[in-house]
Motif scaffolding. Structure first.
Motif, short mmCIF file in Angstrom:
data_model
loop_
_atom_site.label_atom_id
_atom_site.label_comp_id
_atom_site.label_asym_id
_atom_site.label_seq_id
_atom_site.Cartn_x
_atom_site.Cartn_y
_atom_site.Cartn_z
N LEU A 38 8.23 92.95 35.00
CA LEU A 38 9.46 93.03 36.20
C LEU A 38 10.84 93.21 35.68
O LEU A 38 12.19 92.55 35.67
CB LEU A 38 9.86 91.10 35.93
CG LEU A 38 9.09 89.96 36.03
CD1 LEU A 38 9.06 88.69 35.34
CD2 LEU A 38 9.14 90.09 37.68
N LYS A 40 11.91 92.90 32.16
CA LYS A 40 12.55 92.48 31.01
C LYS A 40 12.44 92.99 29.62
O LYS A 40 11.01 93.25 30.13
CB LYS A 40 12.60 91.16 31.50
CG LYS A 40 12.76 90.30 32.36
CD LYS A 40 12.41 89.25 32.39
CE LYS A 40 13.10 88.38 34.27
NZ LYS A 40 14.52 87.87 33.59
N ILE A 71 14.88 78.31 37.03
CA ILE A 71 14.68 79.01 38.45
C ILE A 71 13.96 78.78 39.99
O ILE A 71 13.00 77.94 39.49
CB ILE A 71 13.93 79.94 37.65
CG1 ILE A 71 14.99 80.95 36.58
CG2 ILE A 71 13.96 81.39 38.41
CD1 ILE A 71 13.69 81.63 35.92
N ASP A 73 13.53 80.46 42.31
CA ASP A 73 13.47 81.47 43.39
C ASP A 73 11.99 82.01 42.97
O ASP A 73 11.54 82.20 42.20
CB ASP A 73 14.46 82.92 42.92
CG ASP A 73 13.40 84.02 43.68
OD1 ASP A 73 12.69 83.69 44.71
OD2 ASP A 73 14.19 84.62 43.36
N GLU A 75 9.81 82.03 44.78
CA GLU A 75 8.92 83.83 45.27
C GLU A 75 8.59 84.69 43.67
O GLU A 75 7.75 85.55 43.70
CB GLU A 75 9.62 84.81 46.24
CG GLU A 75 8.97 85.75 46.70
CD GLU A 75 9.37 86.57 48.00
OE1 GLU A 75 9.14 87.48 48.32
OE2 GLU A 75 10.12 86.01 48.73
N TYR A 76 10.08 84.56 43.22
CA TYR A 76 9.97 85.28 42.08
C TYR A 76 9.26 85.20 41.40
O TYR A 76 7.71 85.87 40.32
CB TYR A 76 12.00 85.14 41.94
CG TYR A 76 11.65 86.17 39.88
CD1 TYR A 76 11.84 87.59 39.74
CD2 TYR A 76 11.59 85.21 38.73
CE1 TYR A 76 12.24 88.09 38.35
CE2 TYR A 76 12.00 85.74 37.68
CZ TYR A 76 12.23 87.53 37.83
OH TYR A 76 12.34 87.72 36.70
N ASN A 79 5.37 85.27 41.90
CA ASN A 79 5.12 86.98 41.19
C ASN A 79 5.22 87.31 40.12
O ASN A 79 3.80 88.32 39.74
CB ASN A 79 6.17 88.09 42.30
CG ASN A 79 6.08 90.01 41.75
OD1 ASN A 79 5.37 90.15 41.98
ND2 ASN A 79 6.74 90.36 41.01
N ALA A 80 5.66 86.35 39.04
CA ALA A 80 5.06 87.18 38.11
C ALA A 80 4.07 86.27 37.42
O ALA A 80 3.78 86.79 36.71
CB ALA A 80 6.55 85.82 37.36
#
Length: 227
Positions: A38, A40, A71, A73, A75-76, A79-80
């Motif tokens: 990601l 990070k 958070i 999102d 989709e984010y 994905n994570a």
């Protein structure tokens, strides 16, 4: 406070991470690989270890700094989580091992108390849990192994423990939940069962947040208590 005599028990339910196995390094590596994915920065292993205990989704959320679900999102987040699970599925046995004394204690309990059923109830997804138990020689001791995605809810909701009690024909007073975190103690309390807190585990610092029926300092103590 003491547990009932082993002859009066019918079911021992074990947490997995921090109780039967030390999976800290593989979980930490998988979280940091996800953060890499990601873009990070890595987190220290000690910080990641403090996030373990409430399942993969919460582990990832905490690593992203989002334990309260701020958070939005999805989709984010998905994905994570997907990356984490895919990576962990491959690397779950790189460094993971059963704690010293686990196999010997399980063998002693089974030999001395063949009527006493044993099971695993973890917030880890069920397939990795079963794969790890199989690979480390733990699987033959357990009549059932349920994970965090086996039911509609995770520990400390008592549904998984209640299901195991029903399958083992065990009452709450005949059941002990064994684990290294407050999550396991609360699960036992919510089901009316006994609890054994493992002070050697990954999340043992959280045991101070509530009082288990009893604590133990090593897996070898299980044989003393239950065999």
């Amino acid at each position: 406070m003491a547990l009932p005599h082993s002859a009066d028990l019918r079911l021992l339910v074990f947490d997995l991470d921090g109780t039967l196995i030390d999976s800290r390094q593989d979980l930490c590596n998988s979280v940091n690989a996800t953060l890499d994915h990601l873009g990070k920065p890595h987190l220290p292993d000690a910080v990641i270890a403090s996030y373990i205990g409430d399942g993969a989704s919460m582990l990832v959320r905490r690593a992203l700094g989002d334990p309260e679900g701020d958070i939005h999102d999805e989709e984010y987040l998905q994905n994570a989580l997907t990356f984490f699970l895919d990576y962990y599925r491959i690397h779950k046995l790189d460094f993971t091992y059963a704690y010293d004394g686990v196999l010997q204690s399980l063998e002693a309990i089974r030999a001395a108390q063949p009527h006493l059923k044993m099971a695993v109830l973890t917030n880890k997804p069920v397939n990795p849990s079963r794969d790890i138990c199989r690979a480390l020689g733990l699987e033959p001791f357990f009549f059932q192994n349920y994970g965090g995605n086996s039911f509609h809810s995770k520990k400390p909701d008592p549904h998984g423990l209640q299901t195991l009690m029903q399958e083992a024909s065990a009452s709450p007073g005949q059941t002990v939940m064994i684990g290294d975190s407050i999550v396991d103690i609360l699960t036992a309390q919510n089901a009316g069962a006994w609890s054994l807190g493992c002070t050697f585990g990954l999340s043992s610092v959280t045991l101070a947040m509530d009082v288990p029926s009893l604590t133990c300092d090593s897996p070898q103590d299980w044989a003393t208590l239950f065999a």
